[in-house]
Motif scaffolding. Structure first.
Motif, PDB file in Angstrom:
ATOM      1  N   GLY A 230       0.833  -1.209   0.000  1.00 27.59           N
ATOM      2  CA  GLY A 230       0.000   0.000   0.000  1.00 27.59           C
ATOM      3  C   GLY A 230       0.866   1.257   0.000  1.00 27.59           C
ATOM      4  O   GLY A 230       2.074   1.184   0.222  1.00 27.59           O
ATOM      5  N   GLN A 231       0.248   2.404  -0.282  1.00 27.96           N
ATOM      6  CA  GLN A 231       0.989   3.672  -0.265  1.00 27.96           C
ATOM      7  C   GLN A 231       0.450   4.542   0.857  1.00 27.96           C
ATOM      8  O   GLN A 231      -0.754   4.792   0.917  1.00 27.96           O
ATOM      9  CB  GLN A 231       0.814   4.400  -1.594  1.00 27.96           C
ATOM     10  N   TYR A 232       1.351   4.998   1.728  1.00 28.76           N
ATOM     11  CA  TYR A 232       0.900   5.782   2.878  1.00 28.76           C
ATOM     12  C   TYR A 232       0.700   7.244   2.496  1.00 28.76           C
ATOM     13  O   TYR A 232       1.526   7.852   1.821  1.00 28.76           O
ATOM     14  CB  TYR A 232       1.917   5.676   4.019  1.00 28.76           C
ATOM     15  N   VAL A 233      -0.407   7.815   2.959  1.00 29.25           N
ATOM     16  CA  VAL A 233      -0.708   9.229   2.743  1.00 29.25           C
ATOM     17  C   VAL A 233      -0.837   9.874   4.114  1.00 29.25           C
ATOM     18  O   VAL A 233      -1.705   9.481   4.901  1.00 29.25           O
ATOM     19  CB  VAL A 233      -2.054   9.390   1.987  1.00 29.25           C
ATOM     20  N   ASN A 234       0.041  10.830   4.405  1.00 27.64           N
ATOM     21  CA  ASN A 234      -0.030  11.498   5.706  1.00 27.64           C
ATOM     22  C   ASN A 234      -1.013  12.670   5.615  1.00 27.64           C
ATOM     23  O   ASN A 234      -0.752  13.666   4.949  1.00 27.64           O
ATOM     24  CB  ASN A 234       1.361  11.979   6.115  1.00 27.64           C
ATOM     25  N   GLY A 235      -2.130  12.524   6.307  1.00 28.72           N
ATOM     26  CA  GLY A 235      -3.182  13.533   6.274  1.00 28.72           C
ATOM     27  C   GLY A 235      -2.754  14.869   6.863  1.00 28.72           C
ATOM     28  O   GLY A 235      -3.464  15.869   6.707  1.00 28.72           O
ATOM     29  N   LYS A 236      -1.591  14.894   7.524  1.00 26.83           N
ATOM     30  CA  LYS A 236      -1.105  16.178   8.061  1.00 26.83           C
ATOM     31  C   LYS A 236      -0.448  17.001   6.960  1.00 26.83           C
ATOM     32  O   LYS A 236      -0.322  18.219   7.084  1.00 26.83           O
ATOM     33  CB  LYS A 236      -0.077  15.914   9.168  1.00 26.83           C
ATOM     34  N   THR A 237       0.002  16.333   5.910  1.00 32.79           N
ATOM     35  CA  THR A 237       0.708  17.072   4.858  1.00 32.79           C
ATOM     36  C   THR A 237      -0.039  17.101   3.522  1.00 32.79           C
ATOM     37  O   THR A 237       0.255  17.913   2.658  1.00 32.79           O
ATOM     38  CB  THR A 237       2.126  16.485   4.637  1.00 32.79           C
ATOM     39  N   ILE A 238      -0.978  16.188   3.348  1.00 32.71           N
ATOM     40  CA  ILE A 238      -1.740  16.164   2.082  1.00 32.71           C
ATOM     41  C   ILE A 238      -3.233  16.219   2.393  1.00 32.71           C
ATOM     42  O   ILE A 238      -3.720  15.457   3.229  1.00 32.71           O
ATOM     43  CB  ILE A 238      -1.445  14.861   1.288  1.00 32.71           C
ATOM     44  N   THR A 239      -3.965  17.098   1.732  1.00 32.96           N
ATOM     45  CA  THR A 239      -5.412  17.156   1.958  1.00 32.96           C
ATOM     46  C   THR A 239      -6.094  16.132   1.040  1.00 32.96           C
ATOM     47  O   THR A 239      -5.537  15.768  -0.001  1.00 32.96           O
ATOM     48  CB  THR A 239      -5.976  18.558   1.625  1.00 32.96           C
ATOM     49  N   PRO A 240      -7.319  15.721   1.384  1.00 37.41           N
ATOM     50  CA  PRO A 240      -8.043  14.806   0.491  1.00 37.41           C
ATOM     51  C   PRO A 240      -8.184  15.383  -0.925  1.00 37.41           C
ATOM     52  O   PRO A 240      -8.085  14.661  -1.909  1.00 37.41           O
ATOM     53  CB  PRO A 240      -9.396  14.645   1.181  1.00 37.41           C
ATOM     54  N   ALA A 241      -8.376  16.709  -1.028  1.00 39.63           N
ATOM     55  CA  ALA A 241      -8.526  17.323  -2.360  1.00 39.63           C
ATOM     56  C   ALA A 241      -7.239  17.169  -3.165  1.00 39.63           C
ATOM     57  O   ALA A 241      -7.276  16.819  -4.351  1.00 39.63           O
ATOM     58  CB  ALA A 241      -8.885  18.797  -2.205  1.00 39.63           C
ATOM     59  N   GLN A 242      -6.090  17.411  -2.511  1.00 45.19           N
ATOM     60  CA  GLN A 242      -4.809  17.242  -3.222  1.00 45.19           C
ATOM     61  C   GLN A 242      -4.627  15.789  -3.659  1.00 45.19           C
ATOM     62  O   GLN A 242      -4.167  15.515  -4.762  1.00 45.19           O
ATOM     63  CB  GLN A 242      -3.636  17.661  -2.320  1.00 45.19           C
ATOM     64  N   LEU A 243      -4.993  14.881  -2.773  1.00 44.58           N
ATOM     65  CA  LEU A 243      -4.855  13.462  -3.104  1.00 44.58           C
ATOM     66  C   LEU A 243      -5.721  13.113  -4.317  1.00 44.58           C
ATOM     67  O   LEU A 243      -5.274  12.430  -5.247  1.00 44.58           O
ATOM     68  CB  LEU A 243      -5.256  12.595  -1.890  1.00 44.58           C
ATOM     69  N   GLY A 244      -6.948  13.633  -4.313  1.00 43.98           N
ATOM     70  CA  GLY A 244      -7.846  13.400  -5.443  1.00 43.98           C
ATOM     71  C   GLY A 244      -7.250  13.946  -6.732  1.00 43.98           C
ATOM     72  O   GLY A 244      -7.252  13.275  -7.772  1.00 43.98           O
ATOM     73  N   ASN A 245      -6.691  15.166  -6.675  1.00 36.64           N
ATOM     74  CA  ASN A 245      -6.133  15.799  -7.884  1.00 36.64           C
ATOM     75  C   ASN A 245      -4.917  15.068  -8.416  1.00 36.64           C
ATOM     76  O   ASN A 245      -4.773  14.876  -9.618  1.00 36.64           O
ATOM     77  CB  ASN A 245      -5.757  17.263  -7.593  1.00 36.64           C
ATOM     78  N   THR A 246      -4.032  14.641  -7.496  1.00 30.89           N
ATOM     79  CA  THR A 246      -2.789  14.032  -7.988  1.00 30.89           C
ATOM     80  C   THR A 246      -3.005  12.596  -8.481  1.00 30.89           C
ATOM     81  O   THR A 246      -2.242  12.116  -9.313  1.00 30.89           O
ATOM     82  CB  THR A 246      -1.686  14.025  -6.899  1.00 30.89           C
TER      83      THR A 246
END
Ligand code: BGC
Length: 370
Positions: A230-246
């Motif tokens: 899996g790929q870890y996403v740190n919610g302190k540095t990436i917002t859900p919107a940024q994650l969706g866009n990238t």
């Protein structure tokens, strides 16, 4: 026999004495409890939150994530025999609605169900339990070390199954990939046991799995996620919107945080035609200010589905057995490493109230009690 109980609305667990239950009916099964897991629901009960004692009783024996050994069966029982490992499911039906009459109390329509260890029926944090054959799931011997994970895994299985069924019924392109989840972008939010077990199941189905939490990537849970691909996403540095866009947006989001603001913000990561399944049950009742119009606009314009999923039926436990066996074949030591903390019944206060950074699943070991 010993049992761990709470008084609903009062903080703290206590050791109590209970009569040992007996096999009385033809379809009764008696299990010697080996170990029982502790989850967020148990901790909330311990903190004085959502819980109900059986009628006429002040205390509730808690615990719903059980694993044990069949020690006696009634004459009509065929699904298990003495010496098998097994687990009992959690919810008991209202006896009136169609789902409950079909042994699907997880979809009860009246709300008059009970749940062992949570709502109106004593649970499994004790030495022996008796229940009916319709609630038993036999556990193969190779799952002895991890069988206690079957209940939380069954909750993830139901959530994923619901999401996939909804998509299969409505997406015109669903049939183009026979195993729909293969290659799909899936986000699991909240990397506790439910989240990690969901990530594990999604990886087994070939999905691209992102896991979101707010801890450092070097810590136990993100490391576990990365180890299974899996790929870890740190919610302190990436917002859900940024994650969706990238990423181009998620095909499926499975939420297991129980934090209302996070739960709603996650919609920003959902792609067109995406499905979002919520499993976290928020405690407390602090009001939340949200942009309702924007949420609705997006759900409509992007054909998105948001659904809630609670509890699990016997079939989901059966799916959990199969997936846990597959996971053990791929990642045996990792799966075993999900059980990070073990306590005796006498250490229950510590077990329920300490929360260490490297904790994934804490269990109470009952096997050496009697
Ligand atoms: C349990 C479910 C239960 C839910 C609501 C969860 O922790 O795993 O079985 O239905 O709580 O009480």
């Amino acid at each position: 026999m010993k049992a761990i109980a709470i008084t609903p609305s009062v903080a703290g667990v206590k050791l109590v004495e209970r009569d040992e239950p007996r096999v009385e009916a033809e379809d009764d099964i008696k299990i010697k409890v080996l170990r029982v897991g502790i989850c967020g629901t148990d901790r909330e009960e311990d903190a004085g939150g959502r819980a109900q004692a059986p009628s006429g009783q002040q205390d509730l024996v808690i615990g719903h994530e059980m694993f044990g050994l069949v020690e006696e069966t009634g004459g009509a029982v065929t699904r298990v025999q003495k010496g098998d490992y097994a687990v009992f499911t959690v919810r008991r039906g209202c006896g009136n609605c169609l789902p409950c009459l079909m042994n699907r109390p997880d979809m009860c329509r009246t709300g008059k169900y009970t749940e062992r260890g949570i709502w109106g029926q004593d649970g499994y944090q004790t030495e022996h339990v008796v229940d009916k054959e319709q609630y038993i799931v036999r556990v193969p011997r190779d799952l002895e070390s991890v069988g206690v994970l079957l209940e939380p895994l069954s909750v993830s299985e139901k959530a994923i199954d619901e999401a996939v069924r909804v998509q299969s019924a409505r997406l015109p392109d669903f049939q183009s990939t026979p195993l729909w989840l293969f290659g799909k972008r899936c986000l699991v939010a909240g990397l506790g046991p439910i989240g990690l077990l969901a990530a594990m199941t999604l990886r087994l189905r070939g999905a691209i799995v992102y896991g979101l939490d707010v801890v450092d990537s070097s810590t136990t849970r993100p490391q576990w996620l990365t180890a299974i691909g899996g790929q870890y996403v740190n919610g302190k540095t990436i917002t859900p919107a940024q994650l969706g866009n990238t990423t181009g947006g998620m095909d499926l989001i499975l939420e297991a945080t129980g934090v209302p603001l996070v739960e709603l913000n996650l919609l920003d990561a959902l792609g067109d035609n995406g499905v979002y399944v919520l499993t976290g049950i928020p405690g407390g009742d602090r009001p939340l200010q949200i942009d309702g119009a924007e949420i609705i606009r997006r759900l409509v314009l992007k054909n998105q589905v948001m659904l809630g999923s609670v509890n699990a039926a016997r079939d989901h436990f059966q799916m959990a057995v199969e997936d846990l066996q597959s996971a053990m074949r791929s990642w045996q030591s990792l799966v075993q490493a999900l059980i990070t903390h073990r306590y005796t019944p006498g250490q229950s206060t510590q077990a329920f109230e300490s929360h260490e950074a490297d904790e994934i699943k804490t269990v109470i070991e009952w096997s050496e009690t009697s």
